[in-house]
Design a protein around this motif. Structure first.
Motif, PDB file in Angstrom:
ATOM      1  N   LEU A 183       0.837  -1.192   0.000  1.00 53.42           N
ATOM      2  CA  LEU A 183       0.000   0.000   0.000  1.00 53.42           C
ATOM      3  C   LEU A 183       0.874   1.245   0.000  1.00 53.42           C
ATOM      4  N   ALA A 184       0.426   2.271  -0.668  1.00 47.61           N
ATOM      5  CA  ALA A 184       1.171   3.525  -0.731  1.00 47.61           C
ATOM      6  C   ALA A 184       1.295   4.130   0.665  1.00 47.61           C
ATOM      7  N   PRO A 185       2.419   4.808   0.968  1.00 48.10           N
ATOM      8  CA  PRO A 185       2.601   5.395   2.300  1.00 48.10           C
ATOM      9  C   PRO A 185       1.491   6.376   2.692  1.00 48.10           C
ATOM     10  N   SER A 186       1.011   7.163   1.716  1.00 47.25           N
ATOM     11  CA  SER A 186      -0.044   8.124   2.040  1.00 47.25           C
ATOM     12  C   SER A 186      -1.331   7.410   2.421  1.00 47.25           C
ATOM     13  N   GLN A 237     -11.393   8.283  -3.011  1.00 49.37           N
ATOM     14  CA  GLN A 237     -12.816   7.939  -3.106  1.00 49.37           C
ATOM     15  C   GLN A 237     -13.009   6.432  -2.981  1.00 49.37           C
ATOM     16  N   GLN A 238     -12.222   5.670  -3.713  1.00 50.36           N
ATOM     17  CA  GLN A 238     -12.329   4.217  -3.620  1.00 50.36           C
ATOM     18  C   GLN A 238     -11.886   3.723  -2.249  1.00 50.36           C
ATOM     19  N   LEU A 239     -10.906   4.397  -1.667  1.00 54.22           N
ATOM     20  CA  LEU A 239     -10.463   4.038  -0.316  1.00 54.22           C
ATOM     21  C   LEU A 239     -11.608   4.203   0.679  1.00 54.22           C
ATOM     22  N   ALA A 240     -12.369   5.291   0.527  1.00 57.81           N
ATOM     23  CA  ALA A 240     -13.511   5.534   1.412  1.00 57.81           C
ATOM     24  C   ALA A 240     -14.625   4.519   1.166  1.00 57.81           C
ATOM     25  N   GLU A 241     -14.897   4.200  -0.093  1.00 59.28           N
ATOM     26  CA  GLU A 241     -15.958   3.250  -0.412  1.00 59.28           C
ATOM     27  C   GLU A 241     -15.638   1.858   0.128  1.00 59.28           C
ATOM     28  N   GLU A 242     -14.403   1.417  -0.047  1.00 64.48           N
ATOM     29  CA  GLU A 242     -14.017   0.101   0.462  1.00 64.48           C
ATOM     30  C   GLU A 242     -14.096   0.077   1.990  1.00 64.48           C
ATOM     31  N   GLY A 243     -13.680   1.156   2.618  1.00 60.43           N
ATOM     32  CA  GLY A 243     -13.758   1.221   4.074  1.00 60.43           C
ATOM     33  C   GLY A 243     -15.186   1.209   4.576  1.00 60.43           C
ATOM     34  N   TYR A 244     -16.075   1.914   3.879  1.00 63.08           N
ATOM     35  CA  TYR A 244     -17.477   1.940   4.296  1.00 63.08           C
ATOM     36  C   TYR A 244     -18.104   0.561   4.145  1.00 63.08           C
ATOM     37  N   MET A 245     -17.851  -0.104   3.023  1.00 60.97           N
ATOM     38  CA  MET A 245     -18.431  -1.430   2.806  1.00 60.97           C
ATOM     39  C   MET A 245     -17.925  -2.437   3.828  1.00 60.97           C
ATOM     40  N   LEU A 246     -16.676  -2.290   4.225  1.00 58.84           N
ATOM     41  CA  LEU A 246     -16.083  -3.243   5.157  1.00 58.84           C
ATOM     42  C   LEU A 246     -16.492  -2.975   6.604  1.00 58.84           C
ATOM     43  N   VAL A 292     -16.362   9.921   9.636  1.00 59.23           N
ATOM     44  CA  VAL A 292     -14.924   9.786   9.882  1.00 59.23           C
ATOM     45  C   VAL A 292     -14.171   9.567   8.563  1.00 59.23           C
ATOM     46  N   LEU A 293     -14.711   8.720   7.696  1.00 63.79           N
ATOM     47  CA  LEU A 293     -14.061   8.479   6.409  1.00 63.79           C
ATOM     48  C   LEU A 293     -13.985   9.756   5.577  1.00 63.79           C
ATOM     49  N   GLU A 294     -15.078  10.489   5.534  1.00 61.18           N
ATOM     50  CA  GLU A 294     -15.088  11.717   4.740  1.00 61.18           C
ATOM     51  C   GLU A 294     -14.193  12.783   5.351  1.00 61.18           C
ATOM     52  N   ALA A 295     -14.027  12.765   6.670  1.00 62.57           N
ATOM     53  CA  ALA A 295     -13.192  13.766   7.338  1.00 62.57           C
ATOM     54  C   ALA A 295     -11.702  13.532   7.092  1.00 62.57           C
ATOM     55  N   HIS A 296     -11.293  12.260   6.990  1.00 62.24           N
ATOM     56  CA  HIS A 296      -9.868  11.951   6.879  1.00 62.24           C
ATOM     57  C   HIS A 296      -9.397  11.698   5.450  1.00 62.24           C
ATOM     58  N   LEU A 297     -10.316  11.418   4.532  1.00 62.48           N
ATOM     59  CA  LEU A 297      -9.920  11.109   3.153  1.00 62.48           C
ATOM     60  C   LEU A 297     -10.319  12.278   2.261  1.00 62.48           C
TER      61      LEU A 297
END
Length: 211
Positions: free
Chosen positions: A33-36, A82-91, A108-113
């Motif tokens: 995974l990328a460092p960011s 965006q995909q990072l947030a979607e995958e996190g929400y689904m999981l 929380v996802l929208e605040a940090h991503l």
């Protein structure tokens, strides 16, 4: 809890939580995974843990997310925030039964991503062309009652989540009442993936008398 006499027979080792820097390094090297992205995942986890501790002290800080969840999230190889947030929400959010807790995950996802926006009402919705292709494939495959499947928003959500878990080789536990579409979603997915589906029906009986 062991009695003092019994616990004295053992050497107790206490392990604290991994430091954020080490956790980020593990995500980068284990999940490629990328460092960011690794840094953002750790930020989300810490924020969710703080919120859980402050809101439900007896539920434990891992009520929203665990390290195992973090690794599953990273292994899905998301591209873009965006995909990072979607995958996190689904999981993370879709296993919760409380709408209020799902809102917490979303905020929380929208605040940090950066730039991520989540709308559960359209997240799983298929375009009409894709649904038409799926239906034609089902009709040609001879699936039982394929013509009677109605692609409501709730069924599309269930189908998308099960498909996502199967593609990531994760176990799936579907919870819901009789007739809500659990078996149909599995049958449709098995047909599309051309995989054999085994169905075992279990019946529970109470107050049985044996002679």
């Amino acid at each position: 809890v062991l009695s003092p006499a019994f616990s004295n027979r053992f050497l107790e080792l206490q392990f604290d939580d991994l430091p954020d820097e080490e956790l980020q390094e593990i995500l980068q090297r284990r999940c490629d995974l990328a460092p960011s992205y690794s840094a953002k995942l750790v930020e989300v986890m810490r924020d969710l843990q703080r919120r859980r501790q402050s809101s439900q002290i007896f539920a434990g800080k891992h009520g929203f997310i665990t390290l195992r969840d973090l690794f599953k999230w990273a292994e899905r190889q998301p591209v873009g925030y965006q995909q990072l947030a979607e995958e996190g929400y689904m999981l993370l959010a879709e296993r919760l039964r409380s709408d209020e807790e799902k809102v917490v995950i979303r905020s929380v996802l929208e605040a940090h991503l950066p730039g991520a926006k989540l709308d559960p009402s359209v997240l799983y919705r298929q375009d009409p062309q894709s649904l038409a292709r799926i239906q034609r494939f089902l009709d040609a495959s001879g699936v039982t009652d394929a013509a009677r499947i109605v692609w409501t928003d709730s069924f599309q959500r269930m189908f998308a989540l099960v498909k996502k878990c199967v593609r990531n080789k994760g176990p799936v536990l579907l919870i819901g009442g009789t007739g809500c579409g659990k078996t149909s979603a599995c049958q449709v997915l098995a047909t599309l993936l051309e995989q054999e589906l085994r169905i075992l029906n279990f019946f529970a009986f109470a107050n049985l008398s044996y002679l």
